[in-house]
Scaffold this motif. Structure first.
Motif, short mmCIF file in Angstrom:
data_model
loop_
_atom_site.label_atom_id
_atom_site.label_comp_id
_atom_site.label_asym_id
_atom_site.label_seq_id
_atom_site.Cartn_x
_atom_site.Cartn_y
_atom_site.Cartn_z
N UNK A 1 0.83 -1.21 0.00
CA UNK A 1 0.00 0.00 0.00
C UNK A 1 0.86 1.26 0.00
N UNK A 2 0.32 2.31 -0.57
CA UNK A 2 1.04 3.58 -0.66
C UNK A 2 0.67 4.48 0.52
N UNK A 3 1.41 5.55 0.75
CA UNK A 3 1.05 6.51 1.81
C UNK A 3 -0.31 7.16 1.60
N UNK A 4 -0.86 7.05 0.39
CA UNK A 4 -2.21 7.57 0.14
C UNK A 4 -3.23 6.96 1.10
N UNK A 5 -3.00 5.71 1.49
CA UNK A 5 -3.95 5.02 2.36
C UNK A 5 -4.01 5.72 3.71
N UNK B 1 -3.73 0.84 -8.33
CA UNK B 1 -5.07 0.47 -7.87
C UNK B 1 -5.69 1.70 -7.22
N UNK B 2 -6.58 2.33 -7.97
CA UNK B 2 -7.16 3.61 -7.54
C UNK B 2 -8.36 3.37 -6.65
N UNK B 3 -8.59 4.32 -5.74
CA UNK B 3 -9.77 4.28 -4.89
C UNK B 3 -10.27 5.72 -4.71
N UNK B 4 -11.59 5.89 -4.68
CA UNK B 4 -12.17 7.24 -4.62
C UNK B 4 -13.06 7.38 -3.39
N UNK B 5 -13.26 8.63 -2.99
CA UNK B 5 -14.08 8.89 -1.82
C UNK B 5 -15.16 9.92 -2.09
N UNK C 1 -13.12 2.86 -8.68
CA UNK C 1 -13.67 3.74 -9.72
C UNK C 1 -14.77 3.10 -10.57
N UNK C 2 -14.70 1.80 -10.79
CA UNK C 2 -15.69 1.16 -11.66
C UNK C 2 -17.09 1.13 -11.05
N UNK D 1 -7.40 11.70 -6.55
CA UNK D 1 -7.74 10.31 -6.28
C UNK D 1 -6.63 9.68 -5.45
N UNK D 2 -6.97 8.63 -4.75
CA UNK D 2 -6.02 7.95 -3.89
C UNK D 2 -5.65 6.60 -4.49
#
Length: 533
Positions: free
Chosen positions: A406-410, A510-514, A474-475, A503-504
């Motif tokens: 995991x990246x620091x975005x998490x 592997x993108x994730x949105x909020x 995102x999907x 976006x994170x």
């Protein structure tokens, strides 16, 4: 004679002093900035599992997931010493201290191999293990592998001590460590197979070994009972869950299926060779070739050198033990990078042995100087690689040891969610829905552990409009928008805004949105402005 005796005493004192320095250096490397890297998925899973033991006082062994119980129970000690009594208060440092400290046991246990003439060989071995980039990296990982490797090799060291001294204490300690090895992870079966392969080899080819290995039957039974008792204690959760004992055996039906059929972790047979010998990316050039050359030399001295070499049985054993594990782990299609520790530690021991014997064999002072310079360069290069992989680029995908990291975005995402929740009056009960493909949302459960009401999904539920905060792949965005504004009854529709302008990344690529209800976001903005006044 007196001069020689005094000289030997001075060498031992100096060697002992340097060994203590090596241990403290290893302690520093393993504990410095332990929270520099975001929690890996596997770490987060084990951390949440440990939370059940910490808060409820119960642990139930799961033969399908999580591996053995030793990691959880040893973490209780770390949590107690840190004064942390619930999952919300537990920190990454508290968790990672467990493998970090236990890795020091492996280094310190090398003293079990001590004889009057090999203190510098022990120092060389301890130093190579201490500065091994791969061992250093995973010694800071909250997973079982370092415990498995430490217990297995230390059990060998203690048994070898019994082999030398015939003192029952060492045989009992070896049995205890065998029990801990079995109670740590299912892959211990590979460790035991490698041990028996090595013993069988010596028993067949060496009459001298057959004589020396002879042990009274009652001592063999005593050691076996000790190992079984330790394993039963842990798998039964100290007799709170008797079924865990049978599950510790039944788990191998699942393990053998996973080892051969898990597509997600399927790798070619040469995966570990590539991993440890050579890796070049834009950020890191990594190579274990210099150390591996000394490992090959160690193999040579162990099996072909005709000179009388002290502890030669031990090094032959380690050679067969390590190469057997390397072959088995390479044959199994299921591969993860930390599994390499099981045989790489043995290769490091042989590398130190190779250096020591090569140095002893050389009579030419000039050649010894050249070898010494080369060894120093190898050590410096290893320390530099350790710095790159553990401290400068600890989570970057270019690091050869990161694996779906995991990246620091998490952390940024989780902190933003927690801040929005805390800005609202009902922060403890705010509803959050996390929707990620294939339930691949880890390590978010770890970072959102302070929030009670989080739903974890791999599809968009029809009641999605009831959740003020939504995190999703995102999907799912179009379906979420459609259900937010088409399903709610009159008066129940809410305007949602992006959680952030960016976006994170859950993991690289592997993108994730909020998304958050606007009224909650407005509360957050006002709270943020007030705090800055």
């Amino acid at each position: 004679m007196r001069f020689t005796a005094n000289k030997n005493k001075i060498l031992k004192l100096n060697g002992g002093f340097i060994f203590v320095i090596v241990i403290f250096f290893a302690l520093f490397l393993r504990t410095y900035k332990l929270d520099i890297r975001p929690m890996h998925t596997d770490e987060a899973v084990h951390a949440i599992k440990f939370g059940e033991l910490l808060e409820k006082g119960t642990y139930t062994y799961d033969p399908i997931e999580y591996h053995g119980p030793t990691l959880n129970y040893f973490t209780l000690i770390s949590a107690y010493l840190s004064g942390e009594d619930n999952l919300q208060n537990i920190s990454e440092v508290t968790l990672r201290l467990v493998p970090a400290i236990i890795s020091l046991l492996l280094i310190a246990s090398l003293l079990l191999l001590y004889t009057k003439n090999n203190i510098w060989l022990i120092l060389l071995t301890a130093s190579l293990i201490t500065i091994s980039p791969v061992f250093q990296f995973y010694s800071r990982y909250y997973i079982q592998e370092v415990l498995l490797v430490t217990f297995s090799y230390t059990s060998i060291f203690t048994f070898y001590r019994y082999f030398l001294t015939k003192k029952i204490l060492w045989l009992i300690l070896s049995g205890m460590l065998v029990g801990l090895t079995f109670a740590t992870k299912e892959t211990s079966i590979i460790t035991f197979f490698a041990v028996f392969t090595s013993l069988f080899y010596f028993y067949i080819i060496s009459k001298d070994f057959r004589e020396k290995i002879k042990t009274p039957k009652f001592l063999i039974i005593l050691s076996a009972l000790t190992a079984a008792s330790i394993a039963i204690l842990f798998y039964s959760s100290f007799f709170q869950n008797p079924r865990g004992i049978s599950d510790s055996v039944l788990t191998y039906f699942n393990y053998f299926n996973k080892a051969g059929n898990n597509i997600a972790h399927k790798q070619p047979w040469y995966y570990y060779i590539n991993l440890i010998l050579f890796s070049k990316t834009d950020l890191i050039f990594y190579s274990g070739i210099p150390v591996f050359i000394f490992t090959i030399i160690g193999f040579y001295f162990a099996f072909t050198d005709k000179r009388e070499i002290e502890n030669i049985y031990f090094f032959k054993f380690i050679a067969i033990f390590s190469i057997t594990q390397a072959m088995v782990y390479s044959f199994i299609s299921y591969k993860t990078p930390w599994l390499i520790l099981n045989f790489w530690i043995g290769f490091l021991i042989l590398a130190a042995f190779g250096i020591f014997q090569l140095f002893a064999m050389l009579n030419n002072k000039f050649l010894k100087t050249i070898l010494s310079v080369f060894i120093v360069l190898v050590f410096v290069y290893n320390i530099y690689q350790l710095y790159l992989t553990s401290f400068k680029y600890p989570y970057q995908p270019e690091n050869p040891f990161t694996y779906y990291q995991p990246t620091p975005d998490i952390i940024l995402l989780s902190n933003k969610i927690i801040s929005i929740a805390e800005a609202n009056s009902d922060s403890n009960n705010i509803l959050i829905n996390v929707i990620v493909n294939n339930n691949d949302y880890w390590p978010l459960p770890w970072y959102l552990r302070m929030i009670r009401n989080v739903a974890w999904n791999n599809h968009v539920p029809n009641n999605i409009y009831k959740f003020p905060i939504i995190i999703a792949s995102p999907n799912f965005e179009d379906e979420i928008i459609n259900k937010l504004y088409s399903i709610p009854p009159p008066g129940k529709k809410n305007l949602y805004v992006p959680l952030s302008q960016k976006y994170f990344s859950l993991r690289p690529n592997i993108e994730i949105r909020g998304y958050v209800q606007k009224k909650y976001y407005d509360f957050y903005l006002r709270s943020f402005e007030n705090n800055n006044l």
